[in-house]
Scaffold this motif. Structure first.
Motif, PDB file in Angstrom:
ATOM      1  N   THR A 139      12.609  15.456 -15.543  1.00 17.57           N
ATOM      2  CA  THR A 139      11.215  16.082 -15.630  1.00 17.57           C
ATOM      3  C   THR A 139      10.025  15.188 -14.629  1.00 17.57           C
ATOM      4  OG1 THR A 139      10.714  15.198 -17.647  1.00 17.57           O
ATOM      5  CG2 THR A 139      11.605  17.535 -17.559  1.00 17.57           C
ATOM      6  N   SER A 140      10.637  14.584 -13.948  1.00 13.54           N
ATOM      7  CA  SER A 140       9.787  13.552 -12.886  1.00 13.54           C
ATOM      8  C   SER A 140      10.192  13.433 -11.593  1.00 13.54           C
ATOM      9  CB  SER A 140       9.521  12.124 -13.757  1.00 13.54           C
ATOM     10  OG  SER A 140       9.613  12.044 -15.152  1.00 13.54           O
ATOM     11  N   THR A 141       9.115  13.063 -10.863  1.00 14.95           N
ATOM     12  CA  THR A 141       9.502  12.920  -9.631  1.00 14.95           C
ATOM     13  C   THR A 141       9.267  11.276  -9.193  1.00 14.95           C
ATOM     14  OG1 THR A 141       7.270  13.194  -8.925  1.00 14.95           O
ATOM     15  CG2 THR A 141       8.606  15.167  -8.396  1.00 14.95           C
ATOM     16  N   ASN A 186      11.206  10.734  10.896  1.00 11.09           N
ATOM     17  CA  ASN A 186      12.879  11.370  10.974  1.00 11.09           C
ATOM     18  C   ASN A 186      13.307  11.022   9.548  1.00 11.09           C
ATOM     19  OD1 ASN A 186      15.077  12.255  11.687  1.00 11.09           O
ATOM     20  ND2 ASN A 186      15.872  10.067  12.450  1.00 11.09           N
ATOM     21  N   LYS A 187      13.005  11.970   8.663  1.00 17.18           N
ATOM     22  CA  LYS A 187      13.371  11.936   7.038  1.00 17.18           C
ATOM     23  C   LYS A 187      14.487  12.325   6.865  1.00 17.18           C
ATOM     24  CE  LYS A 187       8.634  11.854   5.665  1.00 17.18           C
ATOM     25  NZ  LYS A 187       8.324  10.910   4.493  1.00 17.18           N
ATOM     26  N   LEU A 188      15.320  11.474   5.664  1.00 14.45           N
ATOM     27  CA  LEU A 188      16.438  12.033   5.186  1.00 14.45           C
ATOM     28  C   LEU A 188      16.499  13.104   4.505  1.00 14.45           C
ATOM     29  CD1 LEU A 188      16.695   8.309   3.630  1.00 14.45           C
ATOM     30  CD2 LEU A 188      18.646   9.335   5.141  1.00 14.45           C
ATOM     31  N   THR A 189      17.622  13.806   4.494  1.00 16.15           N
ATOM     32  CA  THR A 189      17.496  14.757   3.441  1.00 16.15           C
ATOM     33  C   THR A 189      18.120  14.701   2.171  1.00 16.15           C
ATOM     34  OG1 THR A 189      18.760  15.831   5.520  1.00 16.15           O
ATOM     35  CG2 THR A 189      18.565  17.565   3.746  1.00 16.15           C
ATOM     36  N   ALA A 190      17.178  14.451   1.532  1.00 16.29           N
ATOM     37  CA  ALA A 190      17.521  14.183  -0.182  1.00 16.29           C
ATOM     38  C   ALA A 190      16.784  14.819  -1.013  1.00 16.29           C
ATOM     39  CB  ALA A 190      17.534  12.637  -0.301  1.00 16.29           C
ATOM     40  N   LYS A 191      17.085  15.309  -2.239  1.00 15.83           N
ATOM     41  CA  LYS A 191      16.434  15.884  -3.298  1.00 15.83           C
ATOM     42  C   LYS A 191      16.330  14.826  -4.534  1.00 15.83           C
ATOM     43  CE  LYS A 191      15.941  20.173  -2.167  1.00 15.83           C
ATOM     44  NZ  LYS A 191      14.730  20.207  -1.099  1.00 15.83           N
ATOM     45  N   VAL A 194      14.367   7.624  -8.644  1.00 15.05           N
ATOM     46  CA  VAL A 194      14.869   6.844  -9.832  1.00 15.05           C
ATOM     47  C   VAL A 194      15.370   5.590  -9.681  1.00 15.05           C
ATOM     48  CG1 VAL A 194      16.166   7.386 -11.909  1.00 15.05           C
ATOM     49  CG2 VAL A 194      15.685   9.114 -10.470  1.00 15.05           C
ATOM     50  N   LEU A 195      14.678   4.460 -10.267  1.00 10.50           N
ATOM     51  CA  LEU A 195      15.080   3.293 -10.013  1.00 10.50           C
ATOM     52  C   LEU A 195      15.685   2.892 -11.355  1.00 10.50           C
ATOM     53  CD1 LEU A 195      11.557   1.363  -8.663  1.00 10.50           C
ATOM     54  CD2 LEU A 195      13.471   2.745  -7.582  1.00 10.50           C
ATOM     55  N   LYS A 219       0.994  -1.125  -0.047  1.00 13.46           N
ATOM     56  CA  LYS A 219      -0.035   0.046   0.113  1.00 13.46           C
ATOM     57  C   LYS A 219       0.906   1.440   0.135  1.00 13.46           C
ATOM     58  CE  LYS A 219      -4.117   1.884   2.148  1.00 13.46           C
ATOM     59  NZ  LYS A 219      -3.719   2.967   2.093  1.00 13.46           N
ATOM     60  N   VAL A 220       1.932   1.165   0.778  1.00 12.18           N
ATOM     61  CA  VAL A 220       2.822   2.435   0.934  1.00 12.18           C
ATOM     62  C   VAL A 220       3.261   2.629  -0.504  1.00 12.18           C
ATOM     63  CG1 VAL A 220       5.014   3.242   1.859  1.00 12.18           C
ATOM     64  CG2 VAL A 220       3.490   1.884   3.254  1.00 12.18           C
ATOM     65  N   LEU A 221       4.011   1.515  -1.193  1.00 19.81           N
ATOM     66  CA  LEU A 221       4.377   1.630  -2.428  1.00 19.81           C
ATOM     67  C   LEU A 221       3.455   2.198  -3.466  1.00 19.81           C
ATOM     68  CD1 LEU A 221       7.336   0.980  -3.527  1.00 19.81           C
ATOM     69  CD2 LEU A 221       6.418  -1.218  -4.383  1.00 19.81           C
ATOM     70  N   CYS A 222       2.178   1.707  -3.441  1.00 17.23           N
ATOM     71  CA  CYS A 222       1.278   2.210  -4.418  1.00 17.23           C
ATOM     72  C   CYS A 222       1.201   3.696  -4.193  1.00 17.23           C
ATOM     73  CB  CYS A 222       0.136   1.192  -4.224  1.00 17.23           C
ATOM     74  SG  CYS A 222      -1.411   1.784  -5.307  1.00 17.23           S
ATOM     75  N   ASP A 223       0.776   4.148  -3.122  1.00 14.59           N
ATOM     76  CA  ASP A 223       0.515   5.559  -2.566  1.00 14.59           C
ATOM     77  C   ASP A 223       1.617   6.197  -3.225  1.00 14.59           C
ATOM     78  OD1 ASP A 223      -1.710   4.683  -1.454  1.00 14.59           O
ATOM     79  OD2 ASP A 223      -0.973   4.913   0.901  1.00 14.59           O
ATOM     80  N   ALA A 224       2.785   5.988  -2.893  1.00 17.53           N
ATOM     81  CA  ALA A 224       4.032   6.537  -3.256  1.00 17.53           C
ATOM     82  C   ALA A 224       4.089   6.827  -4.831  1.00 17.53           C
ATOM     83  CB  ALA A 224       5.487   5.914  -2.729  1.00 17.53           C
ATOM     84  N   VAL A 225       3.812   5.687  -5.733  1.00 17.32           N
ATOM     85  CA  VAL A 225       3.881   5.884  -6.995  1.00 17.32           C
ATOM     86  C   VAL A 225       2.816   7.085  -7.520  1.00 17.32           C
ATOM     87  CG1 VAL A 225       3.677   4.456  -9.081  1.00 17.32           C
ATOM     88  CG2 VAL A 225       4.759   3.532  -7.252  1.00 17.32           C
ATOM     89  N   PHE A 226       1.612   6.454  -7.067  1.00 24.02           N
ATOM     90  CA  PHE A 226       0.569   7.536  -7.513  1.00 24.02           C
ATOM     91  C   PHE A 226       0.684   8.947  -7.004  1.00 24.02           C
ATOM     92  CE2 PHE A 226      -1.188   3.583  -9.054  1.00 24.02           C
ATOM     93  CZ  PHE A 226      -2.387   3.915  -9.898  1.00 24.02           C
ATOM     94  N   SER A 227       1.179   9.197  -5.805  1.00 27.58           N
ATOM     95  CA  SER A 227       1.216  10.496  -5.206  1.00 27.58           C
ATOM     96  C   SER A 227       2.431  11.234  -6.183  1.00 27.58           C
ATOM     97  CB  SER A 227       1.524  10.677  -3.907  1.00 27.58           C
ATOM     98  OG  SER A 227       2.788  10.093  -3.530  1.00 27.58           O
ATOM     99  N   ARG A 228       3.413  10.545  -6.657  1.00 22.69           N
ATOM    100  CA  ARG A 228       4.536  11.091  -7.314  1.00 22.69           C
ATOM    101  C   ARG A 228       4.348  11.340  -8.740  1.00 22.69           C
ATOM    102  NH1 ARG A 228       9.220  11.253  -4.096  1.00 22.69           N
ATOM    103  NH2 ARG A 228       8.758  10.768  -1.866  1.00 22.69           N
ATOM    104  N   VAL A 229       3.621  10.328  -9.480  1.00 25.02           N
ATOM    105  CA  VAL A 229       3.404  10.301 -10.824  1.00 25.02           C
ATOM    106  C   VAL A 229       2.637  11.418 -11.378  1.00 25.02           C
ATOM    107  CG1 VAL A 229       4.325   8.182 -11.516  1.00 25.02           C
ATOM    108  CG2 VAL A 229       1.833   8.565 -11.127  1.00 25.02           C
ATOM    109  N   GLY A 230       1.813  11.815 -10.303  1.00 22.60           N
ATOM    110  CA  GLY A 230       0.914  13.035 -11.023  1.00 22.60           C
ATOM    111  C   GLY A 230       1.814  14.192 -10.941  1.00 22.60           C
ATOM    112  N   HIS A 231       2.912  14.527 -10.508  1.00 19.00           N
ATOM    113  CA  HIS A 231       3.611  15.522 -10.361  1.00 19.00           C
ATOM    114  C   HIS A 231       4.951  15.459 -11.177  1.00 19.00           C
ATOM    115  CE1 HIS A 231       1.080  17.115  -7.518  1.00 19.00           C
ATOM    116  NE2 HIS A 231       1.159  15.911  -7.090  1.00 19.00           N
TER     117      HIS A 231
END
Ligand SMILES: Nc1ncnc2c1ncn2[C@@H]1O[C@H](COP(=O)(O)OP(=O)(O)OP(=O)(O)O)[C@@H](O)[C@H]1O
Length: 688
Positions: A211-213, A311-316, A345-346, A145-157
């Protein structure tokens, strides 16, 4: 209800006297599987009504469903598809000697009724998630679920720079876009110098990623993934202002991280600005690839990550190499620890062996999202560089077939298909393996007979005594005598460490397993025996001996799978030497070694022959592959594909027709619910 496995098993009317009896009767099941299934059932009976808890048939079926779930997870599947087991017999021994062994599940409707009867109990149990027809342990359901959420929340942007977008449907800041385009055009000749009319798949993959997140670059070995990543890093800094300190280069193992460092720094050296080396460029060269475990600071005792949702990593920008080897749980931990605006990026080859632990994330996403770009995205990429989209632009990067999913229109993934390293023949052989085509594979070998050393040869071994083929019995001894021992004698005779190392890396003998007649242990023993009195030795180590580390040692920075060589120093003292990547100092020799005492090395073994698993992510000029003499379920087409794609010039396979045929039939298909989750998410988005 009693708590012991024994009591529980008999209470549910199972056919087993005790847990060992269950292990004995269910082929492939381990004691820990029985234990886990029993615990689940034991807890569940506390939450179900009296009728159900006294229904021996229901409990017996539930026990086996739980057992199947745990067993499937052990095989790397993230969930159990109930329709895959309904009405089927599981755990039958290959020789099917005792028909009373194994277990036959009831039909689908009955299982559904059983699960409905205990659905309230399952909810309360909290350890199990039923997403019909899939059954999960809660942990794996959560990961997907986490992975699915991450993909969908990012590919929109799709995004450019800070608040920018290349896609026409997302609002863009004209100023920022203008600055991005300007810098991109200025830097382009440096990174993709000759691409001024037609963009290669590599260039498009880099532009898509910029040009993708969330994006993916796939391709077989040698198709230029690292080439593309080096150029991506360079452009991410120069055009998107991501400083190297905010970039993370990650790999699943220490060995893969080391190799990435070698190949990335070599590629970065190629895009080096000649006279005017900017300061940041030095920082890029210093970028140290890390393992996912290391960057997340995972505690080996409890599996908890120091960096996480809170406690997130600092990464762009995060680039994950060899992503096919990353399991579901680890990927999920990483995603949770990344800031929402961090580009992910995978990079990887979805056709290679999947992760050791459960999951096959890369293959799942790529299968669902496809590997082509939309025409609109292509136009955007060309227009960013002020170029016209050619009419005859390579078809392969377009959506050529009707899209099967919404995600496929989001331009997540670019597939690189042109081999830039190995001779073309090897890529064709690898493709024939993936398509399971034995006849084609063998025919290709016959066609290659005109070569002095063919790119691909199939050396047929047989038991038939027909005199036409190399006989299976005694093959290993002869192979060691004629091929492997002479190779290492040649390594030991080299005049210098560097030459010895290059000779060693020129060729590798790969086996599917450690044990067995064709296993690496036997092969290594035979080589040691052959070389023992003809090659100088010290303290049991032979000159030129390949040595493999078997345990991570963070203090020494030696990792499981690292390959080194035993070689004397100028005083004749033997040491273990491990390559240190490519030096960024052009005046140094490009290949440096780290030197270790043979007495203080972490756990290690002789590595004259290696298992295919251990060489995943490595490459050699020539590769010999020995398939086991017996049919094994774990010898799959993915294993053979991985072995073949280690070769740059030549590959020889030693096997019988029968074993080769069976290997190609064994196609790893891991069960996961990601497809279903993606589809459900698309459906719910369509409705809202
Ligand atoms: N467009 C290109 N032009 C010239 N050389 C290239 C190009 N693309 C890749 N190469 C070269 O081909 C070789 C293989 O490329 P690279 O290492 O990037 O492949 P890869 O897909 O990362 O392989 P692996 O999966 O084995 O790591 C390298 O020597 C690289 O410099």
């Amino acid at each position: 209800m009693n708590n012991t496995i024994h009591d529980l098993l008999s209470a549910v009317g199972s056919p087993y006297a005790n847990a060992q009896d269950c292990v004995d009767k269910c082929y492939g099941v381990e004691f820990s599987d029985v234990y886990a299934a029993t615990l689940l059932l034991n807890k569940l009976v506390n939450f179900i009504d009296e009728d159900s808890s006294n229904d021996a048939e229901l409990l017996c079926e539930l026990f086996h469903i739980f057992l199947a779930l745990i067993y499937q997870q052990g095989l790397g599947n993230s969930c159990l598809y109930i329709d895959d087991i309904a009405g089927k017999t599981l755990w039958l021994a290959p020789d099917a000697s005792n028909q009373n062994d194994a277990f036959t599940f009831t039909h689908l409707a009955q299982i559904q009724t059983y699960l409905e009867n205990v659905s309230t109990g399952l909810d309360k149990l909290e350890a199990i998630e039923l997403a019909w027809p899939r059954l999960y342990t809660r942990r794996f359901y959560h990961y997907e679920k986490v992975l699915c959420d991450a993909v969908f929340s990012r590919v929109g942007h799709s995004s450019l720079g800070k608040n920018m977008s290349a896609d026409a449907d997302v609002n863009a800041s004209a100023n920022d876009t203008g600055a991005f385009e300007q810098t991109l055009k200025a830097q382009w000749p440096l990174v993709f110098g000759n691409e001024t009319d037609i963009l290669s798949s590599q260039a498009l993959a880099v532009l898509n990623t910029l040009t993708s997140t969330f994006s993916i670059i796939t391709g077989a070995a040698g198709t230029g993934k690292t080439y593309s990543v080096a150029r991506l890093l360079y452009l991410a800094f120069s055009c998107l202002s991501v400083p190297p300190s905010n970039m993370l280069l990650l790999a699943p193992t220490g060995k893969a991280a080391n190799r990435l460092q070698e190949s990335i720094s070599a590629e970065l050296m190629r895009v080096k600005p000649v006279n005017d080396m900017p300061l940041f460029y030095q920082d890029l060269l210093q970028l140290q690839p890390l393992t996912l475990h290391r960057v997340l600071k995972i505690n080996p005792n409890n599996g908890q990550a120091k960096y996480n949702l809170h406690n997130k990593l600092t990464a762009k920008l995060v680039v994950i190499d060899e992503a096919s080897m990353v399991d579901l749980s680890l990927m999920c931990k990483l995603i949770l620890a990344l800031p929402a605006d961090c580009r992910i990026v995978l990079i990887g080859d979805p056709n290679q062996l999947p992760s050791v632990e459960a999951g096959c994330i890369l293959a799942d996403i790529v299968r669902y999202a496809g590997t082509t770009l939309s025409k609109r995205k292509l136009s955007t990429c060309y227009s960013l560089l002020g170029m016209q989209l050619p009419n005859d632009v390579n078809d392969r990067v377009f959506h050529t077939e009707p899209l099967t999913s919404e995600l496929a229109s989001k331009n997540i993934c670019v597939g690189l298909t042109q081999g830039m390293r190995s001779v073309d023949g090897i890529n064709k052989v690898a493709s024939a393996v993936l398509s399971g085509n034995v006849d084609k594979l063998i025919a290709m070998s016959e066609n290659a007979s005109t070569y002095a050393r063919p790119p691909w040869s199939f050396v047929e071994l047989d038991d038939s005594n027909d005199g036409k083929h190399i006989h299976l019995t005694g093959f290993v001894e002869k192979y060691v005598q004629n091929t492997l021992a002479p190779h290492f004698r040649h390594v030991a005779e080299q005049p210098s460490l560097l030459e010895a190392w290059n000779a060693l890396r020129n060729f590798v003998c790969l086996s599917a397993f450690r044990v067995g007649a064709f296993g690496t242990e036997k092969l290594n023993q035979h080589v040691t025996k052959q070389l023992n009195f003809s090659v100088p030795s010290q303290s049991g180590f032979l000159k030129g001996q390949a040595i493999m580390i078997e345990k991570n040692d963070y203090a020494l920075q030696l990792f499981n799978g690292d390959l080194g060589i035993v070689w004397p120093d100028e005083k004749g003292q033997f040491w273990a030497w491990f390559p240190n990547g490519v030096s960024s100092d052009a005046t140094c020799h490009p290949l440096m070694f780290r030197q270790f005492s043979l007495y203080t090395l972490p756990q290690n073994s002789a590595a004259y022959a290696l298992t295919i698993h251990k060489t995943q992510g490595s490459e050699y000029e020539m590769v010999d592959i020995l398939l086991p003499e017996m049919q094994e379920k774990l010898v799959t087409r993915q294993l053979l594909y991985t072995a073949i794609t280690r070769a740059k010039s030549n590959v020889s396979l030693y096997s019988s027709n029968r074993i080769l045929g069976q290997t190609l039939q064994n196609d790893i298909k891991r069960s996961s619910g990601l497809d279903a989750m993606f589809a459900m998410r698309e459906e719910s988005m369509g409705e809202s």
